[in-house]
Design an enzyme around this catalytic site. Structure first.
Site, PDB file in Angstrom:
ATOM      1  N   ARG A 179       0.842  -1.208   0.000  1.00  0.00           N
ATOM      2  CA  ARG A 179       0.000   0.000   0.000  1.00  0.00           C
ATOM      3  C   ARG A 179       0.865   1.242   0.000  1.00  0.00           C
ATOM      4  O   ARG A 179       0.603   2.194  -0.738  1.00  0.00           O
ATOM      5  CB  ARG A 179      -0.935  -0.005   1.208  1.00  0.00           C
ATOM      6  CG  ARG A 179      -2.054  -1.026   1.130  1.00  0.00           C
ATOM      7  CD  ARG A 179      -2.810  -1.130   2.443  1.00  0.00           C
ATOM      8  NE  ARG A 179      -3.501   0.102   2.797  1.00  0.00           N
ATOM      9  CZ  ARG A 179      -4.079   0.319   3.979  1.00  0.00           C
ATOM     10  NH1 ARG A 179      -4.035  -0.642   4.913  1.00  0.00           N
ATOM     11  NH2 ARG A 179      -4.691   1.449   4.231  1.00  0.00           N
ATOM     12  N   CYS A 238      -0.973   6.029   9.280  1.00  0.00           N
ATOM     13  CA  CYS A 238      -1.373   4.693   8.790  1.00  0.00           C
ATOM     14  C   CYS A 238      -2.546   4.885   7.851  1.00  0.00           C
ATOM     15  O   CYS A 238      -2.605   5.872   7.113  1.00  0.00           O
ATOM     16  CB  CYS A 238      -1.700   3.761   9.955  1.00  0.00           C
ATOM     17  SG  CYS A 238      -3.075   4.309  10.994  1.00  0.00           S
TER      18      CYS A 238
END
Length: 279
Positions: A179, A238
């Site tokens: 990601r 995050c």
């Protein structure tokens, strides 16, 4: 084990009826899951444990998921759960350490002094052969005196300012490497792929082994391998502010106290086309 941060299932079983201990289940679903953890708690929890819903005990002034609640919201919730700032709060999740550190961070932000996480979570408790129960749990209301530390919460504007002005500030991203490097789509629809310019990647799972934190020595080595300067300020980020807390706790364990958490994280940054990104 670092007793400033964790307790074992055996320790908790031996202290289950201590008046000063409050147990909370802070389980939360990953972004790809649609699990009702409050219902799972209702059906099966450690005796006396109450459910701390990170999505409901949150700010509702934004459409971003599980943002830190306003002090009054947090205080009202924990008062009703019979928690004061003097109680020893033992937090657990299902056993993957996904959400317990976020609850730990939330309590610390508001001034709780005595917070521990149950190693292995509910899964470890059950594997050790200890009992569970079902049904609602209630305690006598208490008064939690807030000692708010807003300087530990980082905004989008502060991130932008640091990109332009403060080379010493480091943004550490807890998302999975694929990601971070824009190799796979984000699990939340509508978000761009990539990362905050100049940020470094320390996946939250790298700090854990079998649902427990690795040793402080190993954790320090992991950060250093990613060229994180542990003597300079660090901002953890995050996907939505959840697993950034895994990094903050790990950093705290190795003595890094100059940490902030970007609460909006990629759920905010990735949704705004005006903000810069790297791939």
């Amino acid at each position: 084990m670092n007793n400033n941060y964790f307790v074992t299932p055996q320790w908790l079983c031996e202290h289950l009826n201590d008046e000063n201990i409050v147990i909370i289940d802070a389980s939360a679903p990953m972004p790809t899951q649609s699990i009702d953890y409050q219902q799972k708690w209702l059906e099966n929890h450690i005796p006396g444990a109450q459910f701390f819903d990170l999505d409901k005990i949150a700010s509702h002034q934004t459409n971003l998921p599980h943002m830190l609640p306003e002090p009054e919201t947090f205080q009202q919730a924990v008062n009703a759960m019979g928690i004061s700032e003097h109680h020893q709060v033992v937090i657990y999740d299902q056993g993957n350490m996904f959400s317990a550190p976020r609850a730990w961070w939330t309590f610390k932000i508001f001034g709780a002094q005595n917070i521990r996480i149950l190693t292995g979570g509910l899964q470890g408790w059950q594997q050790a052969g200890y009992p569970t129960e079902a049904g609602e749990v209630s305690r006598q209301p208490q008064v939690f005196t807030i000692d708010f530390a807003p300087e530990r919460i980082v905004s989008r504007q502060q991130i932008l300012a640091s990109l332009h002005a403060d080379a010493a500030v480091q943004v550490i991203d807890a998302r999975a490497e694929d990601r971070f490097q824009a190799k796979v789509p984000e699990p939340r629809p509508g978000l761009r792929m990539g990362h905050i310019p100049g940020s470094k990647n320390v996946p939250w799972t790298a700090l854990l082994e079998n649902g427990s934190y690795k040793s402080p020595e190993n954790i320090e080595q992991i950060f250093r391998q990613q060229e994180v300067d542990l003597n300079q300020p660090i901002i953890a980020s995050c996907g939505s502010g959840m697993t950034a807390a895994v990094l903050v706790l790990g950093l705290d364990m190795i003595g890094c106290k100059k940490t902030g958490l970007y609460d909006g994280s990629w759920a905010e940054w990735g949704a705004d086309d005006s903000l810069p990104l790297e791939k």
